[in-house]
Write an enzyme that holds these catalytic residues in place. Structure first.
Site, PDB file in Angstrom:
ATOM      1  N   SER A 108       0.912  -1.119   0.045  1.00 42.66           N
ATOM      2  CA  SER A 108      -0.003  -0.153  -0.051  1.00 42.66           C
ATOM      3  C   SER A 108       0.862   1.368   0.062  1.00 42.66           C
ATOM      4  O   SER A 108       0.576   2.371  -0.521  1.00 42.66           O
ATOM      5  CB  SER A 108      -0.838   0.025   1.061  1.00 42.66           C
ATOM      6  OG  SER A 108      -2.053  -1.028   0.967  1.00 42.66           O
ATOM      7  N   GLU A 128      -4.882  -3.615  -2.947  1.00 38.79           N
ATOM      8  CA  GLU A 128      -5.692  -4.833  -2.374  1.00 38.79           C
ATOM      9  C   GLU A 128      -6.499  -5.554  -3.625  1.00 38.79           C
ATOM     10  O   GLU A 128      -7.405  -5.989  -3.548  1.00 38.79           O
ATOM     11  CB  GLU A 128      -6.614  -4.601  -1.569  1.00 38.79           C
ATOM     12  CG  GLU A 128      -6.111  -3.558  -0.309  1.00 38.79           C
ATOM     13  CD  GLU A 128      -5.107  -4.595   0.773  1.00 38.79           C
ATOM     14  OE1 GLU A 128      -4.811  -5.705   0.431  1.00 38.79           O
ATOM     15  OE2 GLU A 128      -4.900  -3.935   1.682  1.00 38.79           O
ATOM     16  N   ILE A 172     -10.235 -10.557   7.472  1.00 42.23           N
ATOM     17  CA  ILE A 172      -9.296  -9.380   7.587  1.00 42.23           C
ATOM     18  C   ILE A 172      -8.746  -9.656   9.116  1.00 42.23           C
ATOM     19  O   ILE A 172      -9.456  -9.846  10.107  1.00 42.23           O
ATOM     20  CB  ILE A 172     -10.393  -8.163   7.656  1.00 42.23           C
ATOM     21  CG1 ILE A 172     -11.138  -7.955   6.359  1.00 42.23           C
ATOM     22  CG2 ILE A 172      -9.239  -6.919   8.141  1.00 42.23           C
ATOM     23  CD1 ILE A 172     -10.058  -8.002   5.078  1.00 42.23           C
TER      24      ILE A 172
END
Length: 189
Positions: free
Chosen positions: A6, A77, A162
């Site tokens: 990221s 992602e 997650i």
């Protein structure tokens, strides 16, 4: 996986924007609240949340219809996108001259390819491993992302759950070398 995907995505967006290019940042299932790309080193950027119903081509065409130039997409992602999204990315590159930069994991906690990652590998003009060195606890190159529940490596369950990388998380992920991933050895954390 704590390898800087990221962070690299946001750096890519920053570098292109500095050169006067206009882009959109997209993400799916980011661990933060709200549609944004976040990093463990504290960076954040607003993003468009990619849902199953979103057509990336429509996203770009709608921006163009509003007079907003879109030269590129930064897709964070991407391993969580669906197969149609990956085909839409290829269509944007081939038929709309929009550059697409996709960032994501290749494999899940079982060391199996995510379907979207497999499709990206099939269609991508270029695939590059992130250059940030990620290490297993033993010092070897960290290649696999183990899911840890109650202090143990688990190998069954939903493909996408997650979690985080902190020890206190109910579900956490730990990068391991192949040897320690296969052995389920989390080291002496």
């Amino acid at each position: 996986m704590d390898c800087g995907k990221s962070t690299m995505a946001l750096q890519m967006n920053h570098n292109h924007a500095r050169q006067g290019r206009r882009g959109l940042v997209t993400t799916r299932i980011d661990r933060s609240l709200g549609p944004q790309v976040t990093t463990r080193i504290g960076l954040a950027h607003a993003a468009v949340e990619v849902t199953d119903a979103l057509d990336l081509r429509d996203l770009v065409r709608d921006a163009w219809a509003e007079g907003v130039r879109v030269d590129y997409l930064v897709c964070d992602e991407a391993s969580f996108y669906n197969l149609e999204h990956i085909d839409q990315m290829a269509d944007l590159v081939d038929n709309y001259d929009v550059d697409v930069y996709a960032f994501g994991l290749a494999t899940d906690f079982r060391s199996c390819l995510f379907p979207a990652a497999q499709r990206l590998f099939e269609l991508a003009d270029e695939v590059a491993r992130i250059q940030v060195e990620v290490l297993c606890w033993c010092g070897r190159e960290g290649l696999l992302n183990a899911r840890v529940v109650a202090g143990r490596v688990v190998r069954e369950g939903r493909q996408v759950v997650i979690g985080d990388t902190v020890d206190t998380a109910e579900v956490r992920y730990q990068v391991l070398c192949r040897r320690h991933y296969r052995a389920g050895d989390l080291g002496g954390r």
